[in-house]
Each structure stands twice: as C-alpha cells, then as structure tokens.
Design a protein around this motif. Sequence first.
Motif, PDB file in Angstrom:
ATOM      1  N   MET A 135      37.670  26.729  35.105  1.00 51.30           N
ATOM      2  CA  MET A 135      37.198  27.039  33.752  1.00 51.30           C
ATOM      3  C   MET A 135      37.947  28.235  33.163  1.00 51.30           C
ATOM      4  O   MET A 135      38.268  28.254  31.972  1.00 51.30           O
ATOM      5  CB  MET A 135      35.692  27.330  33.756  1.00 51.30           C
ATOM      6  CG  MET A 135      34.827  26.127  34.055  1.00 51.30           C
ATOM      7  SD  MET A 135      34.945  24.855  32.783  1.00 51.30           S
ATOM      8  CE  MET A 135      35.820  23.579  33.656  1.00 51.30           C
ATOM      9  N   VAL A 136      38.262  29.220  33.987  1.00 49.77           N
ATOM     10  CA  VAL A 136      39.034  30.375  33.518  1.00 49.77           C
ATOM     11  C   VAL A 136      40.464  29.947  33.215  1.00 49.77           C
ATOM     12  O   VAL A 136      41.033  30.330  32.185  1.00 49.77           O
ATOM     13  CB  VAL A 136      39.007  31.515  34.561  1.00 49.77           C
ATOM     14  CG1 VAL A 136      40.024  32.598  34.221  1.00 49.77           C
ATOM     15  CG2 VAL A 136      37.620  32.110  34.651  1.00 49.77           C
ATOM     16  N   ASP A 137      41.068  29.120  34.092  1.00 47.81           N
ATOM     17  CA  ASP A 137      42.448  28.662  33.888  1.00 47.81           C
ATOM     18  C   ASP A 137      42.587  27.833  32.621  1.00 47.81           C
ATOM     19  O   ASP A 137      43.583  27.945  31.895  1.00 47.81           O
ATOM     20  CB  ASP A 137      42.936  27.861  35.088  1.00 47.81           C
ATOM     21  CG  ASP A 137      43.155  28.722  36.317  1.00 47.81           C
ATOM     22  OD1 ASP A 137      43.199  29.962  36.178  1.00 47.81           O
ATOM     23  OD2 ASP A 137      43.270  28.147  37.428  1.00 47.81           O
ATOM     24  N   ILE A 138      41.595  27.003  32.333  1.00 47.80           N
ATOM     25  CA  ILE A 138      41.643  26.163  31.133  1.00 47.80           C
ATOM     26  C   ILE A 138      41.418  27.001  29.881  1.00 47.80           C
ATOM     27  O   ILE A 138      41.940  26.704  28.817  1.00 47.80           O
ATOM     28  CB  ILE A 138      40.584  25.034  31.234  1.00 47.80           C
ATOM     29  CG1 ILE A 138      40.977  24.050  32.334  1.00 47.80           C
ATOM     30  CG2 ILE A 138      40.428  24.306  29.917  1.00 47.80           C
ATOM     31  CD1 ILE A 138      39.904  23.023  32.639  1.00 47.80           C
ATOM     32  N   GLY A 139      40.637  28.051  30.009  1.00 45.91           N
ATOM     33  CA  GLY A 139      40.372  28.913  28.877  1.00 45.91           C
ATOM     34  C   GLY A 139      38.961  28.817  28.352  1.00 45.91           C
ATOM     35  O   GLY A 139      38.644  29.397  27.313  1.00 45.91           O
ATOM     36  N   TYR A 140      38.099  28.075  29.015  1.00 50.48           N
ATOM     37  CA  TYR A 140      36.708  27.955  28.583  1.00 50.48           C
ATOM     38  C   TYR A 140      35.916  29.225  28.861  1.00 50.48           C
ATOM     39  O   TYR A 140      34.965  29.524  28.156  1.00 50.48           O
ATOM     40  CB  TYR A 140      36.020  26.777  29.261  1.00 50.48           C
ATOM     41  CG  TYR A 140      36.466  25.427  28.749  1.00 50.48           C
ATOM     42  CD1 TYR A 140      36.810  25.231  27.424  1.00 50.48           C
ATOM     43  CD2 TYR A 140      36.533  24.349  29.597  1.00 50.48           C
ATOM     44  CE1 TYR A 140      37.223  23.998  26.959  1.00 50.48           C
ATOM     45  CE2 TYR A 140      36.944  23.102  29.144  1.00 50.48           C
ATOM     46  CZ  TYR A 140      37.282  22.943  27.826  1.00 50.48           C
ATOM     47  OH  TYR A 140      37.686  21.720  27.368  1.00 50.48           O
ATOM     48  N   LEU A 141      36.305  29.965  29.883  1.00 48.19           N
ATOM     49  CA  LEU A 141      35.642  31.224  30.217  1.00 48.19           C
ATOM     50  C   LEU A 141      36.667  32.343  30.110  1.00 48.19           C
ATOM     51  O   LEU A 141      37.805  32.196  30.561  1.00 48.19           O
ATOM     52  CB  LEU A 141      35.081  31.196  31.641  1.00 48.19           C
ATOM     53  CG  LEU A 141      33.957  30.207  31.916  1.00 48.19           C
ATOM     54  CD1 LEU A 141      33.611  30.221  33.396  1.00 48.19           C
ATOM     55  CD2 LEU A 141      32.733  30.557  31.101  1.00 48.19           C
ATOM     56  N   PRO A 142      36.281  33.482  29.550  1.00 50.48           N
ATOM     57  CA  PRO A 142      37.234  34.593  29.484  1.00 50.48           C
ATOM     58  C   PRO A 142      37.419  35.206  30.873  1.00 50.48           C
ATOM     59  O   PRO A 142      36.473  35.320  31.645  1.00 50.48           O
ATOM     60  CB  PRO A 142      36.564  35.587  28.535  1.00 50.48           C
ATOM     61  CG  PRO A 142      35.107  35.288  28.657  1.00 50.48           C
ATOM     62  CD  PRO A 142      35.004  33.814  28.931  1.00 50.48           C
ATOM     63  N   GLN A 143      38.650  35.572  31.179  1.00 50.02           N
ATOM     64  CA  GLN A 143      38.911  36.225  32.461  1.00 50.02           C
ATOM     65  C   GLN A 143      38.469  37.672  32.357  1.00 50.02           C
ATOM     66  O   GLN A 143      38.874  38.393  31.450  1.00 50.02           O
ATOM     67  CB  GLN A 143      40.381  36.140  32.821  1.00 50.02           C
ATOM     68  CG  GLN A 143      40.684  36.671  34.193  1.00 50.02           C
ATOM     69  CD  GLN A 143      42.110  36.352  34.608  1.00 50.02           C
ATOM     70  OE1 GLN A 143      42.898  35.885  33.817  1.00 50.02           O
ATOM     71  NE2 GLN A 143      42.426  36.623  35.848  1.00 50.02           N
ATOM     72  N   ARG A 146      37.358  41.984  41.782  1.00 54.01           N
ATOM     73  CA  ARG A 146      37.027  41.208  42.973  1.00 54.01           C
ATOM     74  C   ARG A 146      35.612  40.639  42.875  1.00 54.01           C
ATOM     75  O   ARG A 146      34.675  41.171  43.458  1.00 54.01           O
ATOM     76  CB  ARG A 146      37.128  42.093  44.220  1.00 54.01           C
ATOM     77  CG  ARG A 146      38.502  42.641  44.549  1.00 54.01           C
ATOM     78  CD  ARG A 146      39.469  41.565  45.028  1.00 54.01           C
ATOM     79  NE  ARG A 146      38.967  40.738  46.096  1.00 54.01           N
ATOM     80  CZ  ARG A 146      39.156  40.951  47.392  1.00 54.01           C
ATOM     81  NH1 ARG A 146      39.840  41.965  47.783  1.00 54.01           N
ATOM     82  NH2 ARG A 146      38.663  40.121  48.280  1.00 54.01           N
ATOM     83  N   PRO A 147      35.424  39.551  42.143  1.00 55.28           N
ATOM     84  CA  PRO A 147      34.072  38.995  42.014  1.00 55.28           C
ATOM     85  C   PRO A 147      33.519  38.473  43.328  1.00 55.28           C
ATOM     86  O   PRO A 147      32.310  38.444  43.526  1.00 55.28           O
ATOM     87  CB  PRO A 147      34.241  37.872  40.987  1.00 55.28           C
ATOM     88  CG  PRO A 147      35.684  37.537  41.011  1.00 55.28           C
ATOM     89  CD  PRO A 147      36.394  38.795  41.377  1.00 55.28           C
ATOM     90  N   SER A 166      28.122  40.780  48.343  1.00 52.65           N
ATOM     91  CA  SER A 166      27.138  41.868  48.417  1.00 52.65           C
ATOM     92  C   SER A 166      25.750  41.377  48.030  1.00 52.65           C
ATOM     93  O   SER A 166      24.757  41.709  48.697  1.00 52.65           O
ATOM     94  CB  SER A 166      27.551  43.021  47.509  1.00 52.65           C
ATOM     95  OG  SER A 166      28.799  43.525  47.904  1.00 52.65           O
ATOM     96  N   LEU A 167      25.665  40.599  46.972  1.00 55.21           N
ATOM     97  CA  LEU A 167      24.372  40.059  46.561  1.00 55.21           C
ATOM     98  C   LEU A 167      23.805  39.106  47.604  1.00 55.21           C
ATOM     99  O   LEU A 167      22.606  39.140  47.907  1.00 55.21           O
ATOM    100  CB  LEU A 167      24.506  39.351  45.211  1.00 55.21           C
ATOM    101  CG  LEU A 167      24.783  40.252  44.016  1.00 55.21           C
ATOM    102  CD1 LEU A 167      25.067  39.415  42.773  1.00 55.21           C
ATOM    103  CD2 LEU A 167      23.623  41.187  43.776  1.00 55.21           C
ATOM    104  N   SER A 168      24.650  38.269  48.172  1.00 56.19           N
ATOM    105  CA  SER A 168      24.201  37.332  49.198  1.00 56.19           C
ATOM    106  C   SER A 168      23.705  38.064  50.437  1.00 56.19           C
ATOM    107  O   SER A 168      22.675  37.704  51.016  1.00 56.19           O
ATOM    108  CB  SER A 168      25.335  36.384  49.587  1.00 56.19           C
ATOM    109  OG  SER A 168      25.806  35.685  48.483  1.00 56.19           O
ATOM    110  N   THR A 169      24.423  39.095  50.843  1.00 58.09           N
ATOM    111  CA  THR A 169      24.007  39.875  51.998  1.00 58.09           C
ATOM    112  C   THR A 169      22.685  40.587  51.731  1.00 58.09           C
ATOM    113  O   THR A 169      21.821  40.664  52.612  1.00 58.09           O
ATOM    114  CB  THR A 169      25.095  40.895  52.365  1.00 58.09           C
ATOM    115  OG1 THR A 169      26.318  40.196  52.591  1.00 58.09           O
ATOM    116  CG2 THR A 169      24.734  41.669  53.610  1.00 58.09           C
ATOM    117  N   ALA A 170      22.503  41.063  50.508  1.00 60.46           N
ATOM    118  CA  ALA A 170      21.238  41.715  50.155  1.00 60.46           C
ATOM    119  C   ALA A 170      20.073  40.737  50.255  1.00 60.46           C
ATOM    120  O   ALA A 170      18.999  41.086  50.756  1.00 60.46           O
ATOM    121  CB  ALA A 170      21.326  42.297  48.752  1.00 60.46           C
TER     122      ALA A 170
END
Length: 105
Positions: free
Chosen positions: A37-45, A51-52, A58-62
Amino acid sequence: MGTFPTSLALAIEKKSRRIEISLYCLARAIESFFTCMVDIGYLPQSTNLKRPDVVIFSLSTAVIMHCYAQEREVFRSKYLNVLDWVFGVPPPPCETPCCKNNSAV
C-alpha cells in the motif's frame, strides 16, 4: 493466486502447530499488505517512524507480558514453561504483596 496452493500445506501439518503457523503467516501477510500500500501510494510513508517493526514488537511483547502476569491460564504449558524461564517463576498467589497486606489485617 500463488498463496492459495501453498496454504493447503497447513492441511497436512499437525493440528497442534496449525495455529502458530497461521499466526506467523498472518503477521507476514499484514506486513506485506501495508508495504504494498505504501509502494503503490495509497498510504503515506511515515518519515517520523523509521522502524515500525520495533514498535509492533514492543506492543506485542507488552501484551504477552500483561497476559503472563494477569492471565497465566491462557498459555499452553510448553509456552508457559518458556515464559517462566525467561521472566522467572512468579511467586505463589498467597506470597504476592497485596495478599500479604490482607493477611496481616
């Protein structure tokens, strides 16, 4: 199109491993979807978030640590043994600080 035949491999996998493999594949599929979606341009980078994957980890570990501390019965015994080894075996319920305070009264 190519993912459907490969997903049939789960049919021959042991039933006890199907959920773990499916969850692993789901995580990779979500990551791939958002990358496309980012590569196509539908979502802004995002330029602020370099580092998402670290944020997601971190959220998963929490969440895992919260469930380990509050709801130990949701884990299978083999996973619980590993988490006990990583985090240390928790004290019995009657030795927790809130239990000691109640028994002293």
